[in-house]
Design a protein around this motif. Sequence first.
Motif: not given
Length: 435
Positions: A353-379
Amino acid sequence: MNVRTYLFALVDGGGTVPPELGAAQRLVERGHQVTVLGEDSMASDVAAAGATFVPWTEAPNRASRRPEDDPYRDWECTNPLELFSRLLEFQFAGPAPAYARDMADAIDTVKPDLAVCSFFAIGAMVAAQARGVPFDVPFPNTYLLPVDGMPPVGLGLRPAHGPVTRFRDRIVRSLTLRQWNKGVPALNSVRASYGLPPVQEFFDQVHLARKHLVLTSAEFDFPAQMPLHVRYVGAVLDDPAWTSATPWTPPAGDGPLILVALSSTFQDQTSCLQRVIDGLAGLPVRGYVTTGPAVDPGMLTAADNVTVVEAAPHSQVLPHADVVITHAGHGTVVRALAAGVPVLALPHGRDQADNAVRISTRGAGITLSRKAKPGKIAAATQGLLDDPGYADAAGRLGAIIRRDAEAGRLIAELEEIEPVRHGANGDDLISPTPS
């Protein structure tokens, strides 16, 4: 150049192994003598690095990275208190006497100029200190120990920006340290058996290291007030040795390539992998899933546009990739960013989660819950493909990561053998060369 003798004391943390052994391999290539005290699960990786392998005999020693050989099983923990208890009992304090005995024996045999001790091998640090051998501690991730300005680890927090969040950090840090310090009596018992004085805090033992070598870029981590012995030395971007025998060719088609790579150790990630596959099945993309050694590809149901394999060298895949979907382990993250590829992070625990927030803070990606549904992952995947700003941000951060990885600071720091003397409280009496 003087030929030196190094002793690495490593615990198989999955993604921590390739960068740590990358350091060992670079030392071997420069003519040094390197012995790795490690687990049987990493024996072939050590051989590939050109170092001498010595197994742990009394300390925990897993036979493989399969879940049945994992002595910690952290994925079973249902709350933070249970996790702390299990980490102390099975990974840090509990096996410290065994790590110390194995390390003392290895030191007496190898007679190293410098020891390099995994953060997990607290007992090995005790033995090195007792034998008068200087030791460094590598951090193949962001900096994990509490320091002013750095948000508490493990929760995916952004840096404090006002009195409320600064208070949050103080409370969380205090509660966390209280849990870690439950291991102090066991640690001091080991120290006493080697004639060493007691420490006050559990991580005081780690701070007795000559240097902390942080194997990432300072620009990827959050800024903080670091002790003098902390060095940011750049990431090691090597592929794991166990991927090298697997040839890779791009899957057929011309749609965007989505590389999916979750943990190389078991974190109960099978259902998440299947939901990622199901999400990619509805997109006009080519999915390429590498399960790693902890998950059998046969446990997953592939879609027509998704290839599922156990392993592939990511250094060959990433130049073709448009998005990486990952658990956000540090090794996968920095290799993706170094290739300029944006990241969809699905953190599963540990430092992810710490790596993920460093990515999203720099605008280089998106973070979702590991339990995200297929539709949310696809979007989210489609969003990363549609908005070029994510790839641009990944490219800017990746250029810094590549620069630091190629600068050679890691080996320069390891080859600077002059030890640092410490006072009774662990303060430096002779500081290392300033960063």
